[in-house]
Design a protein around this motif. Structure first.
Motif, PDB file in Angstrom:
ATOM      1  N   GLU A  36       1.266  -0.643   0.026  1.00 35.90           N
ATOM      2  CA  GLU A  36       0.238   0.274  -0.075  1.00 35.90           C
ATOM      3  C   GLU A  36       0.847   1.437  -0.148  1.00 35.90           C
ATOM      4  O   GLU A  36       1.272   1.999   1.343  1.00 35.90           O
ATOM      5  N   LEU A  37       0.533   2.082  -0.962  1.00 39.75           N
ATOM      6  CA  LEU A  37       1.788   3.000  -1.054  1.00 39.75           C
ATOM      7  C   LEU A  37       0.963   4.288  -0.695  1.00 39.75           C
ATOM      8  O   LEU A  37      -0.423   4.246  -0.857  1.00 39.75           O
ATOM      9  N   PRO A  38       1.999   5.304   0.704  1.00 37.65           N
ATOM     10  CA  PRO A  38       0.847   5.563   1.307  1.00 37.65           C
ATOM     11  C   PRO A  38       0.336   7.149   0.845  1.00 37.65           C
ATOM     12  O   PRO A  38       1.296   7.136  -0.941  1.00 37.65           O
ATOM     13  N   VAL A  39      -0.366   7.543   0.948  1.00 38.46           N
ATOM     14  CA  VAL A  39      -0.715   9.303  -0.050  1.00 38.46           C
ATOM     15  C   VAL A  39      -1.149  10.194   1.091  1.00 38.46           C
ATOM     16  O   VAL A  39      -1.597  10.066   1.941  1.00 38.46           O
ATOM     17  N   THR A  40      -0.303  10.972   0.803  1.00 36.35           N
ATOM     18  CA  THR A  40      -0.423  12.745   1.329  1.00 36.35           C
ATOM     19  C   THR A  40      -1.641  13.675   1.084  1.00 36.35           C
ATOM     20  O   THR A  40      -1.373  13.865  -0.446  1.00 36.35           O
ATOM     21  N   VAL A  41      -1.928  14.675   1.690  1.00 40.06           N
ATOM     22  CA  VAL A  41      -2.886  15.709   1.119  1.00 40.06           C
ATOM     23  C   VAL A  41      -2.618  16.961   1.859  1.00 40.06           C
ATOM     24  O   VAL A  41      -1.889  16.601   2.912  1.00 40.06           O
ATOM     25  N   VAL A  47      -0.309  18.936   6.004  1.00 37.05           N
ATOM     26  CA  VAL A  47       0.464  17.907   5.352  1.00 37.05           C
ATOM     27  C   VAL A  47      -0.117  16.879   6.183  1.00 37.05           C
ATOM     28  O   VAL A  47      -0.323  16.564   7.497  1.00 37.05           O
ATOM     29  N   GLN A  48      -1.253  16.424   5.583  1.00 36.00           N
ATOM     30  CA  GLN A  48      -2.545  14.806   5.918  1.00 36.00           C
ATOM     31  C   GLN A  48      -1.895  13.646   5.769  1.00 36.00           C
ATOM     32  O   GLN A  48      -1.943  13.170   4.183  1.00 36.00           O
ATOM     33  N   ARG A  49      -1.770  12.086   6.434  1.00 38.28           N
ATOM     34  CA  ARG A  49      -1.451  10.983   5.414  1.00 38.28           C
ATOM     35  C   ARG A  49      -2.931  10.688   5.119  1.00 38.28           C
ATOM     36  O   ARG A  49      -3.886  10.514   6.273  1.00 38.28           O
ATOM     37  N   LEU A  50      -3.828  10.366   4.298  1.00 36.62           N
ATOM     38  CA  LEU A  50      -5.057   9.576   4.411  1.00 36.62           C
ATOM     39  C   LEU A  50      -4.773   8.333   5.354  1.00 36.62           C
ATOM     40  O   LEU A  50      -3.811   7.445   4.489  1.00 36.62           O
ATOM     41  N   PRO A  51      -6.165   7.364   5.389  1.00 37.49           N
ATOM     42  CA  PRO A  51      -6.135   6.403   6.095  1.00 37.49           C
ATOM     43  C   PRO A  51      -5.619   5.277   5.014  1.00 37.49           C
ATOM     44  O   PRO A  51      -5.543   4.270   5.545  1.00 37.49           O
TER      45      PRO A  51
END
Length: 72
Positions: A36-41, A47-51
């Motif tokens: 699972e590739l981490p996704v941030t926004v 910056v927040q990392r999506l769950p």
């Protein structure tokens, strides 16, 4: 239909269900690994990392050559 590359090396005839994103081999579900590739926004400093990340499929060889810490 595409056949699983690793199964063909073992003398089996199995249809592929996915493709390795690194080397492009067709793979059956028994011969693939999912990372699972981490996704941030957002923009720094907010910056927040999506769950839930993006799924990435790799063959076992490419998986073993990948630094897993980059995906955790």
């Amino acid at each position: 239909m595409m056949k699983c590359y690793d199964c063909m090396e073992d003398g089996n005839d199995t249809e592929a269900t996915c493709v390795c994103i690194a080397c492009g081999k067709g793979l059956c579900s028994d011969h693939c690994k999912e990372l699972e590739l981490p996704v941030t926004v957002g923009q720094p400093p907010n910056v927040q990392r999506l769950p839930k990340g993006l799924p990435r499929i790799l063959c076992k060889y490419c998986f073993d050559q990948t630094i897993e810490d980059g995906f955790d």
